[in-house]
Design a protein around this motif. Structure first.
Motif, PDB file in Angstrom:
ATOM      1  N   LEU A   5      -2.012  19.870 -16.263  1.00 44.92           N
ATOM      2  CA  LEU A   5      -1.739  18.534 -17.100  1.00 44.92           C
ATOM      3  C   LEU A   5      -1.044  17.401 -16.111  1.00 44.92           C
ATOM      4  N   ALA A   6      -0.006  17.886 -15.571  1.00 43.27           N
ATOM      5  CA  ALA A   6       0.992  17.087 -14.815  1.00 43.27           C
ATOM      6  C   ALA A   6       0.093  16.572 -13.828  1.00 43.27           C
ATOM      7  N   ARG A   7      -0.833  17.055 -12.989  1.00 43.55           N
ATOM      8  CA  ARG A   7      -1.312  16.777 -11.824  1.00 43.55           C
ATOM      9  C   ARG A   7      -2.713  15.803 -12.477  1.00 43.55           C
ATOM     10  N   HIS A   8      -3.122  16.191 -13.531  1.00 47.56           N
ATOM     11  CA  HIS A   8      -4.499  15.435 -14.289  1.00 47.56           C
ATOM     12  C   HIS A   8      -4.056  14.112 -14.631  1.00 47.56           C
ATOM     13  N   PHE A   9      -2.651  14.015 -15.148  1.00 50.34           N
ATOM     14  CA  PHE A   9      -2.322  12.649 -15.821  1.00 50.34           C
ATOM     15  C   PHE A   9      -1.050  11.963 -15.073  1.00 50.34           C
ATOM     16  N   SER A  10      -0.794  12.226 -13.910  1.00 49.49           N
ATOM     17  CA  SER A  10       0.329  11.935 -13.030  1.00 49.49           C
ATOM     18  C   SER A  10       0.178  10.435 -12.635  1.00 49.49           C
ATOM     19  N   SER A  11      -1.060  10.027 -12.173  1.00 54.16           N
ATOM     20  CA  SER A  11      -1.089   8.754 -11.779  1.00 54.16           C
ATOM     21  C   SER A  11      -1.118   7.577 -12.880  1.00 54.16           C
ATOM     22  N   SER A  12      -1.720   8.127 -14.131  1.00 54.00           N
ATOM     23  CA  SER A  12      -1.622   7.010 -15.294  1.00 54.00           C
ATOM     24  C   SER A  12      -1.823   7.769 -16.524  1.00 54.00           C
ATOM     25  N   LYS A  13      -1.432   7.488 -17.511  1.00 55.80           N
ATOM     26  CA  LYS A  13      -1.522   8.026 -18.799  1.00 55.80           C
ATOM     27  C   LYS A  13      -2.911   7.752 -19.423  1.00 55.80           C
ATOM     28  N   MET A  14      -3.756   8.607 -19.602  1.00 52.90           N
ATOM     29  CA  MET A  14      -5.293   8.601 -19.775  1.00 52.90           C
ATOM     30  C   MET A  14      -5.085   8.613 -21.182  1.00 52.90           C
ATOM     31  N   PHE A  15      -4.137   9.443 -22.108  1.00 56.35           N
ATOM     32  CA  PHE A  15      -4.201   9.410 -23.418  1.00 56.35           C
ATOM     33  C   PHE A  15      -3.058   8.989 -23.969  1.00 56.35           C
ATOM     34  N   ASP A  16      -2.914   8.580 -25.335  1.00 55.83           N
ATOM     35  CA  ASP A  16      -1.838   8.523 -26.120  1.00 55.83           C
ATOM     36  C   ASP A  16      -1.484   9.714 -26.980  1.00 55.83           C
ATOM     37  N   LYS A  17      -2.499  10.668 -27.208  1.00 50.35           N
ATOM     38  CA  LYS A  17      -2.264  11.707 -28.086  1.00 50.35           C
ATOM     39  C   LYS A  17      -3.230  12.768 -27.895  1.00 50.35           C
ATOM     40  N   ILE A  18      -2.801  13.856 -27.731  1.00 49.89           N
ATOM     41  CA  ILE A  18      -3.576  15.116 -27.207  1.00 49.89           C
ATOM     42  C   ILE A  18      -3.251  16.361 -28.461  1.00 49.89           C
ATOM     43  N   LEU A  19      -4.503  16.695 -28.867  1.00 51.06           N
ATOM     44  CA  LEU A  19      -4.510  18.077 -29.784  1.00 51.06           C
ATOM     45  C   LEU A  19      -4.514  19.324 -28.982  1.00 51.06           C
ATOM     46  N   ILE A  20      -3.585  20.189 -29.373  1.00 50.03           N
ATOM     47  CA  ILE A  20      -3.382  21.350 -28.585  1.00 50.03           C
ATOM     48  C   ILE A  20      -4.041  22.397 -29.594  1.00 50.03           C
ATOM     49  N   ALA A  21      -5.312  22.869 -29.122  1.00 47.00           N
ATOM     50  CA  ALA A  21      -5.841  23.972 -29.912  1.00 47.00           C
ATOM     51  C   ALA A  21      -5.652  25.438 -29.612  1.00 47.00           C
ATOM     52  N   ASN A  22      -4.369  25.686 -29.899  1.00 45.97           N
ATOM     53  CA  ASN A  22      -3.768  26.934 -29.520  1.00 45.97           C
ATOM     54  C   ASN A  22      -2.382  27.223 -30.099  1.00 45.97           C
ATOM     55  N   ARG A  23      -1.718  28.398 -29.813  1.00 45.87           N
ATOM     56  CA  ARG A  23      -0.411  28.552 -30.211  1.00 45.87           C
ATOM     57  C   ARG A  23       0.277  29.213 -29.264  1.00 45.87           C
ATOM     58  N   GLY A  24       1.390  29.776 -29.693  1.00 49.36           N
ATOM     59  CA  GLY A  24       2.342  30.512 -28.811  1.00 49.36           C
ATOM     60  C   GLY A  24       2.898  29.609 -27.672  1.00 49.36           C
ATOM     61  N   GLU A  25       3.127  30.437 -26.591  1.00 50.79           N
ATOM     62  CA  GLU A  25       3.689  29.845 -25.382  1.00 50.79           C
ATOM     63  C   GLU A  25       3.054  28.808 -24.546  1.00 50.79           C
ATOM     64  N   ILE A  26       1.675  29.127 -24.477  1.00 53.07           N
ATOM     65  CA  ILE A  26       0.796  27.851 -23.819  1.00 53.07           C
ATOM     66  C   ILE A  26       0.779  26.767 -24.607  1.00 53.07           C
ATOM     67  N   ALA A  90      -7.971  13.536 -27.318  1.00 56.09           N
ATOM     68  CA  ALA A  90      -8.296  14.800 -26.261  1.00 56.09           C
ATOM     69  C   ALA A  90      -7.905  16.165 -26.970  1.00 56.09           C
ATOM     70  N   VAL A  91      -8.551  17.234 -26.579  1.00 56.61           N
ATOM     71  CA  VAL A  91      -8.251  18.623 -26.950  1.00 56.61           C
ATOM     72  C   VAL A  91      -7.923  19.333 -25.612  1.00 56.61           C
ATOM     73  N   HIS A  92      -6.588  19.923 -25.694  1.00 56.06           N
ATOM     74  CA  HIS A  92      -6.396  20.998 -24.863  1.00 56.06           C
ATOM     75  C   HIS A  92      -6.351  22.348 -25.318  1.00 56.06           C
ATOM     76  N   PRO A  93      -7.485  23.124 -24.870  1.00 60.32           N
ATOM     77  CA  PRO A  93      -7.865  24.321 -25.622  1.00 60.32           C
ATOM     78  C   PRO A  93      -6.816  25.553 -25.161  1.00 60.32           C
ATOM     79  N   GLY A  94      -5.913  25.359 -24.234  1.00 61.17           N
ATOM     80  CA  GLY A  94      -4.965  26.545 -23.967  1.00 61.17           C
ATOM     81  C   GLY A  94      -5.997  27.445 -23.086  1.00 61.17           C
ATOM     82  N   TYR A  95      -5.502  28.814 -23.325  1.00 67.30           N
ATOM     83  CA  TYR A  95      -6.193  30.048 -22.883  1.00 67.30           C
ATOM     84  C   TYR A  95      -7.036  30.840 -23.985  1.00 67.30           C
ATOM     85  N   GLY A  96      -7.961  31.373 -24.006  1.00 64.80           N
ATOM     86  CA  GLY A  96      -8.779  32.347 -24.888  1.00 64.80           C
ATOM     87  C   GLY A  96      -9.215  31.161 -26.014  1.00 64.80           C
TER      88      GLY A  96
END
Length: 138
Positions: A5-26, A90-96
């Motif tokens: 995420l840091a590499r993907h968005f470091s140059s400019s903020k692409m999104f205002d809000k992201i949904l994280i479709a996972n739980r726990g540590e990730i 956007a959706v970040h699916p995490g792992y699994g």
């Protein structure tokens, strides 16, 4: 920190809000990285995870079903509905869960929600041993 995420968005903020479709540590790592990047977060959770840390850390949280993953975290339709309701771009699916589900990645694209991961076509290719081998040989 979630370095992708840091590499993907470091140059400019692409999104205002992201949904994280996972739980726990990730999910917690993604939420913390988004916070550093100034991106608001939406957590989804099952009834069993209502008091989990990722739910507490996120800017918003929505229950998506009972404890069984098949009735909550694996329900791409419910996750995309929460994106629509909350304005998550956007959706970040995490792992699994949905991270390697090409149908979910394709559904995101069809509904105008960015899937933070490989495109559906790449997920299909990587799921096929013969296709993967061809890609690696070229």
């Amino acid at each position: 920190e979630h370095h992708y995420l840091a590499r993907h968005f470091s140059s400019s903020k692409m999104f205002d809000k992201i949904l994280i479709a996972n739980r726990g540590e990730i999910a917690c790592r993604v939420i913390k990285t988004c916070r550093k990047l100034g991106i608001r977060t939406v957590a989804v959770y099952s009834e069993a995870d209502a008091k989990s840390q990722h739910v507490q850390l996120a800017d918003e949280a929505r229950c998506i079903g009972p404890a069984a993953a098949a009735q909550s975290y694996l329900r791409g339709d419910k996750i995309l509905q929460v994106c629509k309701e909350t304005g998550a771009q956007a959706v970040h699916p995490g792992y699994g869960f949905l991270s390697e589900n090409h149908q979910f990645a394709g559904n995101c694209e069809e509904q105008g929600v960015k899937f933070i991961g490989p495109p559906a076509s790449a997920i299909v290719s990587m799921g096929s041993k013969s296709e993967s081998k061809k890609i690696m040989e070229n």
